[in-house]
Design an enzyme around this catalytic site. Structure first.
Site, PDB file in Angstrom:
ATOM      1  N   GLY A  93      91.195  21.626  -6.317  1.00  0.00           N
ATOM      2  CA  GLY A  93      92.579  21.391  -6.697  1.00  0.00           C
ATOM      3  C   GLY A  93      93.515  21.116  -5.545  1.00  0.00           C
ATOM      4  N   ASP A 126     100.571  22.479  -6.332  1.00  0.00           N
ATOM      5  CA  ASP A 126     101.091  21.351  -5.553  1.00  0.00           C
ATOM      6  C   ASP A 126     100.055  20.767  -4.600  1.00  0.00           C
ATOM      7  OD1 ASP A 126     100.944  23.216  -3.497  1.00  0.00           O
ATOM      8  OD2 ASP A 126     103.108  23.437  -3.260  1.00  0.00           O
ATOM      9  N   ARG A 180      87.761  22.048   7.357  1.00  0.00           N
ATOM     10  CA  ARG A 180      86.684  22.989   7.662  1.00  0.00           C
ATOM     11  C   ARG A 180      85.352  22.252   7.781  1.00  0.00           C
ATOM     12  NH1 ARG A 180      86.999  24.657   1.886  1.00  0.00           N
ATOM     13  NH2 ARG A 180      88.405  26.338   2.461  1.00  0.00           N
ATOM     14  N   ASP A 253      82.756  30.553  -7.917  1.00  0.00           N
ATOM     15  CA  ASP A 253      83.126  29.265  -7.339  1.00  0.00           C
ATOM     16  C   ASP A 253      83.385  29.385  -5.839  1.00  0.00           C
ATOM     17  OD1 ASP A 253      85.444  30.772  -8.398  1.00  0.00           O
ATOM     18  OD2 ASP A 253      86.628  29.199  -7.464  1.00  0.00           O
TER      19      ASP A 253
END
Length: 453
Positions: A93, A126, A180, A253
């Protein structure tokens, strides 16, 4: 572009899965890109350390594609259990995978983001990351790497010039995008999503992709995959404990199939060996408390077994899953002996030492980092009296795995407790002063050298 052809080995293996596993997305167009952290040590392992600052910000702030790898960013699709409640509305997301390459060990690595903008899976979010969140992830990954925990590494942090509103910290607050370096972003939840949709063909494809690309095994046996994941996640749980680390959100997750820790939100290092210590203020039941982390990770791996049941028989899956405990025990013994700085002897003697150490830490209320600093090499100072007598006696028969000649041992133990995290952030927030962060990273890396084999 100054990339070494010997060190830079681009890949695009993700494309082999096909578009049912991800969604092509575009990065946010940020008002500015101010480089705040650049991990050249990690970049050197993938052949990107020679990038100029301008090239670095173009690739890791504007996400200009790197040569030879993925043509555009992809937001991965997955589901997951969050605090034991199943959520089918997950997925990347506020991040995406935008490059793959081999590292200097030959492993397939992903470059993934945090705070890179909205995706189809953002829901009401956002898609952004606070600068403080990025600083916290730098500190978590640097500290865990030094303490021998398999972890993603923070490659880059770039401030992006937006003001963000957050309900759980003073707002507006500064924004950033983080990159990352990770040995895969395939999660247990990636398999759960396919099982939820009863897509057996896609499940088999993902099993094959994982075994071939992440475990270097040329087969597509789901039982073999589960067996490998059990071993890797048991090691992760053990090393969390030896490090005194609490991840905070061990949802399915957030557990990837290579057993590499990643995605740091409300993490904490425990000051003492307190089994009930939690990291997340919203973990009201202590589901992911310090001592419950092995149980939590085992439960998540159980969800992988449930997903794989659609393409494999139950009995061998259960047999593989049942090995978590027997694999965890020697892993936690090895991890604590490593932090004590002593060489293993035999399983029974080693287990007795570890159990004595855990008892003494728990009953004394002493600091975890202080103890391991003082005990490194196998000799406790005279200030350790009761309840340390059993530990002192047990340590007497062990040989050190490394001496204490490194300058780190002449100072004070390196810790990363929450008060220090806040103290490192304060001058950044108030004066844009990054001195404390840079100094702390240098100290952590010194500790890493002192501890390393």
């Amino acid at each position: 572009m100054p990339i070494s052809p010997q060190a830079y080995r681009p890949e695009a293996k993700l494309l082999d899965l096909g578009d049912g596993f991800f969604d092509p997305v575009a990065p946010a167009d940020f008002p500015e890109t101010r480089l705040r952290f650049r991990n050249d040590r990690a970049a050197a392992q993938i052949g990107l350390d020679a990038l100029t600052e301008d090239e670095w910000t173009r690739h890791f702030g504007r996400f200009e594609p790197l040569p030879g790898t993925l043509p555009q960013p992809f937001a991965l699709r997955y589901h997951g259990h969050q605090f034991r409640n199943y959520n089918p509305d997950l997925g990347d997301g506020r991040g995406f995978t935008f490059a793959q390459m081999r590292d200097d060990r030959g492993r397939l690595m992903d470059l993934g983001t945090k705070g890179s903008g909205q995706t189809p899976w953002s829901r009401a979010g956002d898609g952004r990351l606070t600068l403080k969140g990025g600083v916290r992830e730098i500190l978590a990954t640097e500290m865990l790497e030094a303490l021998n925990v398999p972890t993603s590494r923070t490659l880059s942090l770039i401030e992006t010039g937006e003001e963000l509103q957050r309900g759980d910290e003073p707002s507006p607050t500064r924004s950033a995008v983080l990159v990352r370096l990770n040995h895969s972003h395939v999660r247990i939840g990636s398999f759960q999503r396919l099982a939820y949709h009863r897509d057996e063909a896609a499940l088999r494809k993902l099993v094959g992709y994982t075994l071939r690309n992440l475990y270097d095994e040329d087969n597509d046996d789901p039982v073999r995959l589960l067996d490998l994941v059990v071993g890797r996640t048991a090691r992760l749980a053990a090393r969390y404990m030896a490090a005194g680390f609490v991840h905070g959100v061990l949802n399915s997750d957030n557990i990837n199939v290579t057993g590499e820790s990643f995605d740091y939100g409300p993490w904490r290092f425990a000051p003492t060996w307190d089994p009930a210590f939690t990291a997340a203020y919203f973990d009201h039941q202590g589901l992911y408390a310090f001592s419950r982390q092995p149980e939590a990770i085992h439960w998540d791996v159980m969800q992988l077994a449930v997903a794989l049941r659609q393409i494999a028989e139950s009995d061998p899956l259960v047999a593989a899953l049942d090995q978590f405990g027997p694999r965890y025990q020697p892993e936690v013994t090895q991890a604590i002996l490593w932090r004590l700085g002593v060489r293993p002897r035999d399983p029974d003697t080693d287990r007795d030492l570890v159990q004595a150490t855990e008892r003494a830490l728990r009953t004394s209320g002493g600091g975890i980092d202080r103890f391991f600093f003082d005990a490194f090499g196998g000799e406790l100072p005279g200030t350790y009296d009761e309840p340390w007598a059993e530990v002192r006696a047990a340590l007497a028969s062990y040989e050190p795995r490394k001496d204490r000649s490194h300058p780190y041992w002449s100072g004070e133990p390196c810790s990363m407790l929450i008060d220090e995290v806040e103290a490192i952030w304060a001058p950044i927030a108030e004066h844009d002063d990054w001195t404390a962060l840079n100094a702390k990273v240098a100290v952590i890396r010194g500790m890493s050298q002192a501890l390393a084999d």
